[in-house]
Write a protein that holds these residues in place. Structure first.
Motif, mmCIF file in Angstrom:
data_model
loop_
_atom_site.group_PDB
_atom_site.id
_atom_site.type_symbol
_atom_site.label_atom_id
_atom_site.label_comp_id
_atom_site.label_asym_id
_atom_site.label_seq_id
_atom_site.Cartn_x
_atom_site.Cartn_y
_atom_site.Cartn_z
ATOM 1 N N MET A 163 0.813 -1.188 0.000
ATOM 2 C CA MET A 163 0.000 0.000 0.000
ATOM 3 C C MET A 163 0.865 1.264 0.000
ATOM 4 S SD MET A 163 -3.149 1.134 2.484
ATOM 5 C CE MET A 163 -2.314 1.032 4.018
ATOM 6 N N LEU A 164 1.910 1.309 0.795
ATOM 7 C CA LEU A 164 2.758 2.503 0.834
ATOM 8 C C LEU A 164 3.468 2.735 -0.489
ATOM 9 C CD1 LEU A 164 4.365 2.382 4.381
ATOM 10 C CD2 LEU A 164 2.588 3.916 3.556
ATOM 11 N N GLU A 165 3.897 1.667 -1.130
ATOM 12 C CA GLU A 165 4.587 1.800 -2.406
ATOM 13 C C GLU A 165 3.666 2.418 -3.456
ATOM 14 O OE1 GLU A 165 4.571 -0.942 -0.534
ATOM 15 O OE2 GLU A 165 6.667 -1.276 -0.026
ATOM 16 N N THR A 166 2.399 1.989 -3.474
ATOM 17 C CA THR A 166 1.423 2.532 -4.414
ATOM 18 C C THR A 166 1.190 4.012 -4.138
ATOM 19 O OG1 THR A 166 0.334 0.393 -4.563
ATOM 20 C CG2 THR A 166 -0.946 2.297 -5.267
ATOM 21 N N LEU A 167 1.047 4.344 -2.887
ATOM 22 C CA LEU A 167 0.829 5.733 -2.498
ATOM 23 C C LEU A 167 2.036 6.591 -2.865
ATOM 24 C CD1 LEU A 167 -1.159 7.614 -1.062
ATOM 25 C CD2 LEU A 167 0.107 7.163 1.009
ATOM 26 N N ALA A 168 3.223 6.101 -2.613
ATOM 27 C CA ALA A 168 4.442 6.844 -2.922
ATOM 28 C C ALA A 168 4.536 7.128 -4.419
ATOM 29 C CB ALA A 168 5.666 6.069 -2.449
ATOM 30 N N GLY B 66 1.999 7.293 -6.546
ATOM 31 C CA GLY B 66 0.936 8.227 -6.903
ATOM 32 C C GLY B 66 1.193 9.650 -6.450
ATOM 33 N N LYS B 67 1.992 9.834 -5.414
ATOM 34 C CA LYS B 67 2.267 11.173 -4.870
ATOM 35 C C LYS B 67 3.723 11.588 -5.116
ATOM 36 C CE LYS B 67 -1.549 11.692 -2.079
ATOM 37 N NZ LYS B 67 -2.485 12.745 -2.375
ATOM 38 N N ALA B 68 4.368 10.955 -6.088
ATOM 39 C CA ALA B 68 5.763 11.275 -6.399
ATOM 40 C C ALA B 68 5.904 12.774 -6.656
ATOM 41 C CB ALA B 68 6.222 10.486 -7.614
ATOM 42 N N GLY B 69 6.927 13.378 -6.082
ATOM 43 C CA GLY B 69 7.150 14.803 -6.207
ATOM 44 C C GLY B 69 6.444 15.620 -5.142
ATOM 45 N N GLU B 70 5.473 15.012 -4.452
ATOM 46 C CA GLU B 70 4.745 15.714 -3.392
ATOM 47 C C GLU B 70 5.230 15.319 -2.007
ATOM 48 O OE1 GLU B 70 0.388 16.012 -3.878
ATOM 49 O OE2 GLU B 70 0.730 14.713 -5.616
ATOM 50 N N LEU B 71 5.657 14.061 -1.873
ATOM 51 C CA LEU B 71 6.112 13.581 -0.573
ATOM 52 C C LEU B 71 7.108 12.453 -0.757
ATOM 53 C CD1 LEU B 71 4.555 10.643 0.080
ATOM 54 C CD2 LEU B 71 2.631 12.167 0.281
ATOM 55 N N LYS B 72 7.794 12.139 0.311
ATOM 56 C CA LYS B 72 8.742 11.030 0.332
ATOM 57 C C LYS B 72 8.208 9.969 1.270
ATOM 58 C CE LYS B 72 12.764 13.911 -0.375
ATOM 59 N NZ LYS B 72 14.022 14.378 0.186
ATOM 60 N N VAL B 73 8.342 8.728 0.868
ATOM 61 C CA VAL B 73 7.935 7.611 1.705
ATOM 62 C C VAL B 73 9.183 6.790 2.009
ATOM 63 C CG1 VAL B 73 6.566 5.506 1.829
ATOM 64 C CG2 VAL B 73 5.623 7.521 0.709
ATOM 65 N N LEU B 74 9.432 6.591 3.292
ATOM 66 C CA LEU B 74 10.567 5.789 3.734
ATOM 67 C C LEU B 74 10.052 4.632 4.564
ATOM 68 C CD1 LEU B 74 12.841 8.663 5.020
ATOM 69 C CD2 LEU B 74 13.017 7.508 2.828
ATOM 70 N N LYS B 75 10.606 3.480 4.343
ATOM 71 C CA LYS B 75 10.273 2.308 5.136
ATOM 72 C C LYS B 75 11.530 1.927 5.903
ATOM 73 C CE LYS B 75 7.263 -1.445 3.913
ATOM 74 N NZ LYS B 75 6.872 -2.386 2.886
ATOM 75 N N ILE B 76 11.439 1.964 7.220
ATOM 76 C CA ILE B 76 12.608 1.690 8.059
ATOM 77 C C ILE B 76 12.254 0.564 9.010
ATOM 78 C CG2 ILE B 76 14.185 2.641 9.778
ATOM 79 C CD1 ILE B 76 13.559 5.412 8.508
ATOM 80 N N SER B 77 13.100 -0.421 9.061
ATOM 81 C CA SER B 77 12.900 -1.546 9.970
ATOM 82 C C SER B 77 13.401 -1.175 11.363
ATOM 83 C CB SER B 77 13.657 -2.771 9.463
ATOM 84 O OG SER B 77 13.686 -3.761 10.455
#
Length: 69
Positions: A1-6, A8-19
């Motif tokens: 889900m986060l990858e899809t959102l990232a 779709g919103k490229a250039g507007e926000l950054k999505v980071l996944k951290i373990s």
């Protein structure tokens, strides 16, 4: 889900996944008790937090509010 959102919103926000297991200092800094903690930041400030799975409507709302601000 986060990858899809990232995508779709490229250039507007950054999505980071951290373990939390791989980066315990980051987990501690943001008080993320589990790998499934979602934190929305604006600049360096936490503006929304969801522990465990975030429902898609919550995620869309939290990010839309922050991108629009």
């Amino acid at each position: 889900m986060l990858e899809t959102l990232a995508t779709g919103k490229a250039g507007e926000l950054k999505v980071l996944k951290i373990s939390a297991d791989d980066a315990p200092a980051v987990s501690q800094r943001f008080e993320a008790p589990a790998n499934s903690t979602l934190i929305v930041l604006r600049g360096r400030q936490v503006v929304a937090r969801q522990v465990r799975a975030a429902p898609r409507p919550w995620l869309d709302d939290a990010l839309t509010r922050q991108v629009a601000s």
